[in-house]
Design a protein around this motif. Structure first.
Motif, mmCIF file in Angstrom:
data_model
loop_
_atom_site.group_PDB
_atom_site.id
_atom_site.type_symbol
_atom_site.label_atom_id
_atom_site.label_comp_id
_atom_site.label_asym_id
_atom_site.label_seq_id
_atom_site.Cartn_x
_atom_site.Cartn_y
_atom_site.Cartn_z
ATOM 1 N N ASP A 310 -29.492 28.185 20.019
ATOM 2 C CA ASP A 310 -30.712 28.125 20.830
ATOM 3 C C ASP A 310 -31.924 28.175 19.901
ATOM 4 N N PRO A 311 -32.158 27.094 19.170
ATOM 5 C CA PRO A 311 -33.201 27.126 18.142
ATOM 6 C C PRO A 311 -34.602 27.112 18.741
ATOM 7 N N LYS A 312 -35.552 27.562 17.943
ATOM 8 C CA LYS A 312 -36.948 27.491 18.335
ATOM 9 C C LYS A 312 -37.408 26.032 18.285
ATOM 10 N N PRO A 313 -38.459 25.690 19.017
ATOM 11 C CA PRO A 313 -38.966 24.310 18.965
ATOM 12 C C PRO A 313 -39.267 23.890 17.527
ATOM 13 N N GLY A 314 -38.842 22.682 17.191
ATOM 14 C CA GLY A 314 -39.081 22.173 15.852
ATOM 15 C C GLY A 314 -38.041 22.577 14.827
ATOM 16 N N GLU A 315 -37.017 23.343 15.254
ATOM 17 C CA GLU A 315 -35.995 23.797 14.312
ATOM 18 C C GLU A 315 -34.623 23.199 14.622
ATOM 19 N N THR A 316 -34.619 22.066 15.290
ATOM 20 C CA THR A 316 -33.350 21.361 15.511
ATOM 21 C C THR A 316 -33.031 20.494 14.292
ATOM 22 N N ALA A 317 -31.788 20.023 14.221
ATOM 23 C CA ALA A 317 -31.316 19.325 13.024
ATOM 24 C C ALA A 317 -32.027 18.004 12.800
ATOM 25 N N GLY A 318 -32.436 17.305 13.865
ATOM 26 C CA GLY A 318 -33.014 15.980 13.697
ATOM 27 C C GLY A 318 -31.945 14.984 13.268
ATOM 28 N N GLY A 319 -32.326 13.748 13.153
ATOM 29 C CA GLY A 319 -31.409 12.746 12.635
ATOM 30 C C GLY A 319 -30.466 12.134 13.643
ATOM 31 N N PHE A 320 -30.578 12.466 14.936
ATOM 32 C CA PHE A 320 -29.654 11.898 15.922
ATOM 33 C C PHE A 320 -29.803 10.381 15.989
ATOM 34 N N ALA A 321 -31.025 9.898 16.124
ATOM 35 C CA ALA A 321 -31.248 8.452 16.246
ATOM 36 C C ALA A 321 -30.720 7.718 15.032
ATOM 37 N N GLU A 322 -30.945 8.301 13.851
ATOM 38 C CA GLU A 322 -30.476 7.668 12.622
ATOM 39 C C GLU A 322 -28.950 7.688 12.543
ATOM 40 N N THR A 323 -28.331 8.758 13.015
ATOM 41 C CA THR A 323 -26.875 8.873 12.915
ATOM 42 C C THR A 323 -26.165 7.868 13.809
ATOM 43 N N VAL A 324 -26.604 7.716 15.052
ATOM 44 C CA VAL A 324 -25.932 6.740 15.920
ATOM 45 C C VAL A 324 -26.126 5.319 15.393
ATOM 46 N N GLN A 325 -27.233 5.089 14.722
ATOM 47 C CA GLN A 325 -27.429 3.790 14.066
ATOM 48 C C GLN A 325 -26.462 3.637 12.898
ATOM 49 N N ASN A 326 -26.295 4.709 12.112
ATOM 50 C CA ASN A 326 -25.390 4.664 10.962
ATOM 51 C C ASN A 326 -23.943 4.397 11.374
ATOM 52 N N ILE A 327 -23.532 4.997 12.474
ATOM 53 C CA ILE A 327 -22.149 4.825 12.933
ATOM 54 C C ILE A 327 -21.850 3.350 13.169
ATOM 55 N N GLU A 328 -22.752 2.683 13.875
ATOM 56 C CA GLU A 328 -22.531 1.252 14.154
ATOM 57 C C GLU A 328 -22.648 0.419 12.886
ATOM 58 N N ARG A 329 -23.555 0.759 12.011
ATOM 59 C CA ARG A 329 -23.693 0.020 10.754
ATOM 60 C C ARG A 329 -22.392 0.064 9.951
ATOM 61 N N VAL A 330 -21.815 1.255 9.873
ATOM 62 C CA VAL A 330 -20.581 1.435 9.118
ATOM 63 C C VAL A 330 -19.407 0.778 9.842
ATOM 64 N N GLY A 331 -19.255 1.065 11.121
ATOM 65 C CA GLY A 331 -18.109 0.561 11.873
ATOM 66 C C GLY A 331 -18.091 -0.937 12.034
ATOM 67 N N SER A 332 -19.258 -1.553 12.187
ATOM 68 C CA SER A 332 -19.310 -2.999 12.403
ATOM 69 C C SER A 332 -18.839 -3.774 11.182
ATOM 70 N N ARG A 333 -18.953 -3.187 10.006
ATOM 71 C CA ARG A 333 -18.436 -3.868 8.818
ATOM 72 C C ARG A 333 -16.922 -4.080 8.927
ATOM 73 N N VAL A 334 -16.249 -3.083 9.464
ATOM 74 C CA VAL A 334 -14.801 -3.194 9.631
ATOM 75 C C VAL A 334 -14.471 -4.150 10.777
ATOM 76 N N VAL A 335 -15.178 -4.018 11.900
ATOM 77 C CA VAL A 335 -14.945 -4.913 13.039
ATOM 78 C C VAL A 335 -15.123 -6.368 12.621
ATOM 79 N N ASP A 336 -16.228 -6.662 11.961
ATOM 80 C CA ASP A 336 -16.527 -8.050 11.600
ATOM 81 C C ASP A 336 -15.504 -8.596 10.607
ATOM 82 N N HIS A 337 -15.071 -7.770 9.678
ATOM 83 C CA HIS A 337 -14.088 -8.241 8.700
ATOM 84 C C HIS A 337 -12.762 -8.578 9.380
ATOM 85 N N ILE A 338 -12.312 -7.704 10.264
ATOM 86 C CA ILE A 338 -11.040 -7.961 10.949
ATOM 87 C C ILE A 338 -11.108 -9.241 11.760
#
Length: 352
Positions: A310-338
């Motif tokens: 239960d963090p105070k405002p402004g003390e969350t990890a951040g990076g959610f938007a970037e992480t979901v983007q990273n997942i697709e960036r990484v995974g799509s390389r394998v999908v496209d190759h196959i």
């Protein structure tokens, strides 16, 4: 005075005619209702080359804040029609290249029920399909950081076993014992050759990061927690419980070692259950699990577990938007190759 039979006859004929017309209408409606089913029955099933399963989406599939599915959808299925599947939580989408995907739902029961319904639906041919189980997750700061993307070497069930309260045990000893006879239901070693291919194809993927996540990492003393995000491999631990704190994180690592698996790098909710469903129908030689870390599974040394939850405002990890983007960036390389090299992949994972 009662009517004569001659007077009753027109009324009886009219009633019979109305009943006949009603019966014809009911039959016509039934036939029309069957038309889509009959059409589907005569269609050849869609040959699935790669199936991507995400666990949740925040809102729409495109145009708003992205959850686990949106970047995949925008890359592969923007023009695809939804295919409704009875028993699944959301529609399946397929493109002309044989790449299909769906939101499966959060938690082991939810996601595995959807996966089972999709696998058994006659609209799809999964006989040669590869699978990527995709989503966000937590990571221990001793071995991972925010926006890391981790391919699973093992997927383990965190819940299936015996647990008891720590105060009822020897101080510091594990409070978990696996239930004998359930080994095939709780641990899945994914195809090492396939995992090696995934790393070969995606290890150098440029990953997004954020200033918020960078600042948050510095709250931790661990070298792994403070570094920039990377693509790596490790064990995924699946549990319906959002476990937090150094004690339960230590127990998760104990379970990984107890099962002979690699160090646990990811804590998530669904992988073991989905892997079991796929194993019973098609085996797991073509299964990959891909998770991005959006939180640490414990607080830093200066905060309690409850303060971390239960963090105070402004003390969350951040990076959610970037992480979901990273997942697709990484995974799509394998999908496209196959897909692009399908002749080499259709009969099994090729040698490197």
């Amino acid at each position: 005075m009662s009517r004569s039979p001659a007077l009753k006859r027109p009324t009886m004929i009219a009633r019979a005619f109305r009943l006949h017309q009603t019966a014809r209408a009911v039959c016509a409606a039934a036939v029309l209702a069957l038309v889509p089913t009959l059409a589907h029955a005569t269609e050849a099933p869609i040959p699935v080359k790669v199936f991507v399963g995400a666990m949740f989406e925040i809102g729409k599939n495109t145009g708003d804040r992205a959850g686990e599915f949106q970047h995949w959808y925008e890359r592969y299925w923007m023009n695809a029609k939804p295919i409704e599947v009875t028993g699944a939580i959301a529609p399946v989408y397929c493109n002309d290249d044989g790449v299909c995907g769906a939101v499966l739902g959060m938690g082991k029961v939810n996601s595995s029920a959807s996966m089972q319904a999709i696998l058994l639906n006659p609209r799809f041919d999964f006989s040669k399909a590869y699978y990527i189980l995709s989503g966000v997750a937590g990571t221990p700061p001793q071995r991972g950081t925010i926006a890391d993307v981790i391919w699973a070497t093992w997927v383990l069930d965190y819940d299936l076993g015996h647990r008891w309260a720590p105060e009822e045990n020897t101080a510091g000893a594990p409070t978990f014992m696996p239930r004998k006879g359930y080994e095939d239901y709780r641990r899945f070693k994914l195809n090492p050759l396939l995992v090696d291919w995934a790393m070969k194809l995606s290890a150098d993927t440029p990953l997004a990061d954020s200033e918020t996540a960078q600042r948050y990492r510095q709250r931790y003393p661990d070298e792994a927690a403070r570094r920039a995000p990377a693509v790596a491999t490790g064990t995924h631990m699946s549990g319906d419980t959002f476990f937090h704190g150094p004690g339960l994180s230590k127990e998760a690592q104990y379970i990984a070692k107890l099962y002979g698996a690699d160090d646990y790098r990811i804590t998530e909710m669904e992988g073991a259950a989905i892997a079991l469903v796929i194993k019973r129908t098609h085996g797991t030689d073509r299964v990959l699990a891909l998770r991005g870390a959006v939180n640490f599974d414990q607080g830093n040394p200066n905060e309690t577990t409850l303060q971390h939850l239960d963090p105070k405002p402004g003390e969350t990890a951040g990076g959610f938007a970037e992480t979901v983007q990273n997942i697709e960036r990484v995974g799509s390389r394998v999908v496209d190759h196959i897909v692009q090299h399908w002749d080499a992949w259709k009969d099994g994972v090729p040698a490197q």
